[in-house]
Design a protein around this motif. Structure first.
Motif, PDB file in Angstrom:
ATOM      1  N   THR A   1       4.323  18.384   2.365  1.00 22.15           N
ATOM      2  CA  THR A   1       2.897  18.337   2.380  1.00 22.15           C
ATOM      3  C   THR A   1       2.324  17.357   1.270  1.00 22.15           C
ATOM      4  O   THR A   1       1.634  16.443   1.289  1.00 22.15           O
ATOM      5  N   TYR A   2       3.005  17.611  -0.072  1.00 18.81           N
ATOM      6  CA  TYR A   2       2.652  16.813  -1.338  1.00 18.81           C
ATOM      7  C   TYR A   2       2.847  15.488  -0.775  1.00 18.81           C
ATOM      8  O   TYR A   2       2.212  14.362  -1.438  1.00 18.81           O
ATOM      9  N   LEU A   3       4.059  15.019  -0.421  1.00 20.71           N
ATOM     10  CA  LEU A   3       4.341  13.729  -0.011  1.00 20.71           C
ATOM     11  C   LEU A   3       3.397  12.983   0.832  1.00 20.71           C
ATOM     12  O   LEU A   3       3.083  11.817   0.507  1.00 20.71           O
ATOM     13  N   THR A   4       2.743  13.726   1.807  1.00 25.86           N
ATOM     14  CA  THR A   4       1.697  13.192   2.493  1.00 25.86           C
ATOM     15  C   THR A   4       0.500  12.644   1.590  1.00 25.86           C
ATOM     16  O   THR A   4      -0.043  11.606   1.882  1.00 25.86           O
ATOM     17  N   TYR A   5       0.370  13.423   0.966  1.00 29.05           N
ATOM     18  CA  TYR A   5      -0.950  13.231   0.077  1.00 29.05           C
ATOM     19  C   TYR A   5      -0.532  12.113  -0.978  1.00 29.05           C
ATOM     20  O   TYR A   5      -1.594  11.479  -1.212  1.00 29.05           O
ATOM     21  N   GLN A   6       0.710  12.232  -1.356  1.00 27.81           N
ATOM     22  CA  GLN A   6       0.796  11.201  -2.258  1.00 27.81           C
ATOM     23  C   GLN A   6       0.957   9.683  -1.361  1.00 27.81           C
ATOM     24  O   GLN A   6       0.335   8.585  -2.066  1.00 27.81           O
ATOM     25  N   VAL A   7       1.633   9.771  -0.246  1.00 27.16           N
ATOM     26  CA  VAL A   7       1.392   8.398   0.455  1.00 27.16           C
ATOM     27  C   VAL A   7       0.007   8.122   0.870  1.00 27.16           C
ATOM     28  O   VAL A   7      -0.293   6.870   0.682  1.00 27.16           O
ATOM     29  N   MET A   8      -0.554   9.095   1.286  1.00 30.85           N
ATOM     30  CA  MET A   8      -2.077   8.615   1.506  1.00 30.85           C
ATOM     31  C   MET A   8      -3.047   8.114   0.464  1.00 30.85           C
ATOM     32  O   MET A   8      -3.512   7.151   0.513  1.00 30.85           O
ATOM     33  N   ALA A   9      -2.622   8.680  -0.859  1.00 28.86           N
ATOM     34  CA  ALA A   9      -3.334   8.260  -2.025  1.00 28.86           C
ATOM     35  C   ALA A   9      -2.748   6.967  -2.451  1.00 28.86           C
ATOM     36  O   ALA A   9      -3.645   5.952  -2.733  1.00 28.86           O
ATOM     37  N   LEU A  10      -1.486   6.437  -2.146  1.00 26.81           N
ATOM     38  CA  LEU A  10      -1.116   5.280  -2.539  1.00 26.81           C
ATOM     39  C   LEU A  10      -1.731   4.267  -1.606  1.00 26.81           C
ATOM     40  O   LEU A  10      -1.924   3.108  -1.954  1.00 26.81           O
ATOM     41  N   VAL A  11      -1.718   4.593  -0.332  1.00 22.75           N
ATOM     42  CA  VAL A  11      -2.308   3.677   0.465  1.00 22.75           C
ATOM     43  C   VAL A  11      -3.954   3.546   0.219  1.00 22.75           C
ATOM     44  O   VAL A  11      -4.371   2.302   0.322  1.00 22.75           O
ATOM     45  N   LYS A  12      -4.586   4.437  -0.014  1.00 20.41           N
ATOM     46  CA  LYS A  12      -5.797   4.266  -0.376  1.00 20.41           C
ATOM     47  C   LYS A  12      -6.297   3.471  -1.544  1.00 20.41           C
ATOM     48  O   LYS A  12      -7.062   2.721  -1.728  1.00 20.41           O
ATOM     49  N   LEU A  13      -5.258   3.500  -2.306  1.00 22.77           N
ATOM     50  CA  LEU A  13      -5.290   2.749  -3.702  1.00 22.77           C
ATOM     51  C   LEU A  13      -4.727   1.428  -3.610  1.00 22.77           C
ATOM     52  O   LEU A  13      -4.474   0.770  -4.477  1.00 22.77           O
ATOM     53  N   ARG A  14      -4.301   0.927  -2.241  1.00 21.66           N
ATOM     54  CA  ARG A  14      -3.830  -0.103  -1.866  1.00 21.66           C
ATOM     55  C   ARG A  14      -2.654  -0.549  -2.533  1.00 21.66           C
ATOM     56  O   ARG A  14      -2.026  -1.644  -3.029  1.00 21.66           O
ATOM     57  N   ARG A  15      -1.594   0.445  -2.726  1.00 17.16           N
ATOM     58  CA  ARG A  15      -0.293   0.144  -3.197  1.00 17.16           C
ATOM     59  C   ARG A  15       0.627   0.372  -2.017  1.00 17.16           C
ATOM     60  O   ARG A  15       1.457   1.622  -2.186  1.00 17.16           O
ATOM     61  N   SER A  16       0.530   0.072  -1.086  1.00 11.74           N
ATOM     62  CA  SER A  16       1.158   0.277   0.114  1.00 11.74           C
ATOM     63  C   SER A  16       2.874   0.079   0.027  1.00 11.74           C
ATOM     64  O   SER A  16       3.551   0.690   0.875  1.00 11.74           O
ATOM     65  N   ASP A  17       3.056  -0.817  -0.960  1.00 17.22           N
ATOM     66  CA  ASP A  17       4.709  -1.137  -0.948  1.00 17.22           C
ATOM     67  C   ASP A  17       5.234   0.248  -1.549  1.00 17.22           C
ATOM     68  O   ASP A  17       6.350   0.476  -1.169  1.00 17.22           O
ATOM     69  N   GLU A  18       4.482   0.823  -2.490  1.00 13.35           N
ATOM     70  CA  GLU A  18       5.093   1.967  -3.064  1.00 13.35           C
ATOM     71  C   GLU A  18       5.091   3.162  -1.968  1.00 13.35           C
ATOM     72  O   GLU A  18       6.075   3.829  -1.862  1.00 13.35           O
ATOM     73  N   ALA A  19       4.123   3.265  -1.220  1.00  6.36           N
ATOM     74  CA  ALA A  19       3.954   4.143  -0.137  1.00  6.36           C
ATOM     75  C   ALA A  19       5.152   4.163   0.784  1.00  6.36           C
ATOM     76  O   ALA A  19       5.529   4.909   1.185  1.00  6.36           O
ATOM     77  N   ALA A  20       5.496   2.627   1.123  1.00  8.28           N
ATOM     78  CA  ALA A  20       6.553   2.447   2.289  1.00  8.28           C
ATOM     79  C   ALA A  20       7.984   2.853   1.598  1.00  8.28           C
ATOM     80  O   ALA A  20       8.678   3.415   2.231  1.00  8.28           O
ATOM     81  N   HIS A  21       8.135   2.620   0.191  1.00 17.80           N
ATOM     82  CA  HIS A  21       9.060   2.938  -0.266  1.00 17.80           C
ATOM     83  C   HIS A  21       9.433   4.645  -0.450  1.00 17.80           C
ATOM     84  O   HIS A  21      10.481   5.101  -0.242  1.00 17.80           O
ATOM     85  N   GLU A  22       8.381   5.391  -0.590  1.00 16.19           N
ATOM     86  CA  GLU A  22       8.278   6.873  -0.545  1.00 16.19           C
ATOM     87  C   GLU A  22       8.555   7.214   0.972  1.00 16.19           C
ATOM     88  O   GLU A  22       9.483   8.238   1.005  1.00 16.19           O
ATOM     89  N   LEU A  23       8.220   6.629   1.898  1.00 18.49           N
ATOM     90  CA  LEU A  23       8.233   7.224   3.269  1.00 18.49           C
ATOM     91  C   LEU A  23       9.968   6.751   3.486  1.00 18.49           C
ATOM     92  O   LEU A  23      10.601   7.553   4.299  1.00 18.49           O
TER      93      LEU A  23
END
Length: 411
Positions: free
Chosen positions: A111-133
């Protein structure tokens, strides 16, 4: 560009085996610049916001949980921060929770990872979000199922992977410039959802069937957004018809069909479709998706769009005025009225309309595309437009949420 609206499909609290933040499907309640000779309806599949949560139980009634915090540690706080657009604060809160070892159950980490990925995407840090996923590996592995941890989740079964996490996995390639991979993943997700629907139907789990059908409409709406955004009208029409088969009384979706018909040049067909929506209004058939004011404004914007296609901007402005009088936070009507005024060579009033909306209802009007249009008007109207845009940019920096794209002012 001239735009029309889409009503977000929201998953209510419902029995299911996943806990996650929910998102709006792609919405046409966005605005963008346009050539005066074109009228295009776009669904911005990036404008997605958290809305509601579901119980973490497997086909258990939602009243089992009295608060979000009973589902996951401090989940209510994360939800509140997300509604305010405080995405950086969410990342800090997640980091702190992990550092203090506050997450004690497997589903809480997801659940926390979902929020983290969502926040990274919102902040236009999608490369970091992809790494987390990518660290998750197989979503459907046994290590992500409740029954693999009977000592923690007695009498609970199913996947603990939040549906939003699956959806983010499909979305992120589009943020990294790989649209085709993102589309492929969305279609795979659609197949996954339909498999779940069949599985729930075979078990006669009616509440879960309805939940997964809403998710099916959600994914189909996202796909529709991507295809319409690239003017792929054939497949878009197929998706709209498929959605209407599932919900034939959705006035927003029917309006979207009329807008696509306009793209094909079928003006009479579009008028007939819009008349169908107006008839639904007169008969009180909104399917519970819109309140009376929203429904009247939808019908009004449909009428105005017909005027715009005919280049009757004076009549369009009159109808948009009626919409704004009913609801001064109708950013679509504000944007389109201003564009009509610009095409009528009344640039001064066009700017006043947008500036007034930003001052009056900043939370509704502070849309990147509306601001792009306003800045374009500044560039046409003022010699010192850079100073004017910088003033606007400074104001936005004070009031906008973390995910607002400040590049929209082009300073």
């Amino acid at each position: 560009m001239f735009t029309e609206s889409s009503s977000p499909a929201k998953d209510p609290d419902s029995p299911e085996s996943e806990t996650r933040p929910e998102f709006n499907p792609s919405s046409t309640d966005s605005t963008a610049t346009t050539n005066p000779n074109t009228v295009q309806t776009a669904i911005d599949s990036d404008s997605l916001e958290p809305t509601t949560f579901e119980s973490a139980s497997s086909d258990l009634p939602p009243e089992r949980f009295n608060s979000l915090d009973e589902l996951t540690h401090d989940l209510g706080s994360l939800h509140e921060l997300s509604t305010r657009g405080s995405w950086q604060a969410i990342l800090e809160k997640i980091s702190q929770a992990r550092a203090l070892f506050l997450l004690t159950k497997p589903h809480e980490h997801l659940t926390y990872l979902t929020y983290q990925v969502m926040a990274l995407v919102k902040l236009r840090r999608s490369d970091e979000a992809a790494h987390e996923l990518n660290s998750l590996h197989d979503f459907d592995g046994t290590h992500y199922r409740y029954e693999s941890f009977p000592e923690i989740y007695p009498n609970r079964k199913g996947s603990m992977v939040p549906f939003s996490l699956r959806w983010l996995y499909a979305l992120i390639p589009t943020k990294l410039g790989n649209r085709q991979e993102g589309l492929d993943r969305l279609y795979v997700l659609l197949d996954f959802v339909r498999d779940r629907i069949r599985d729930k139907e075979s078990q006669n789990l009616d509440d879960s069937v309805e939940l997964w059908k809403k998710r099916e409409r959600f994914v189909m709406s996202c796909l529709l957004g991507f295809h319409l955004g690239h003017k792929e009208f054939g497949v878009s029409l197929d998706l709209i018809k498929g959605l209407l088969n599932r919900d034939p009384l959705d006035p927003v979706l029917i309006s979207k069909l009329g807008s696509v018909q306009m793209q094909f040049g079928d003006i009479e067909g579009a008028k007939a479709t819009f008349d169908r929506v107006e008839k639904m209004l007169n008969e009180g058939k909104s399917n519970g998706l819109l309140n009376e004011t929203q429904f009247k404004n939808l019908v009004g914007r449909n009428k105005a769009l017909v005027y715009v296609v005919a280049k009757d901007y004076v009549s369009a402005v009159r109808v948009y005025d009626e919409c704004i009088e009913r609801d001064n936070s109708d950013a679509i009507a504000v944007n389109n009225k201003a564009l009509c005024l610009m095409y009528l060579r009344d640039l001064s009033d066009a700017i006043k309309v947008m500036e007034s909306a930003l001052e009056r209802v900043p939370t509704a009007a502070l849309n990147e595309s509306l601001v792009v249009n306003l800045c374009s008007m500044y560039e046409l109207a003022y010699v010192n437009h850079t100073d004017v845009k910088r003033t606007l940019n400074n104001w936005i920096a004070r009031v906008a949420p973390d995910d607002y794209d400040s590049s929209s002012t082009r300073v």
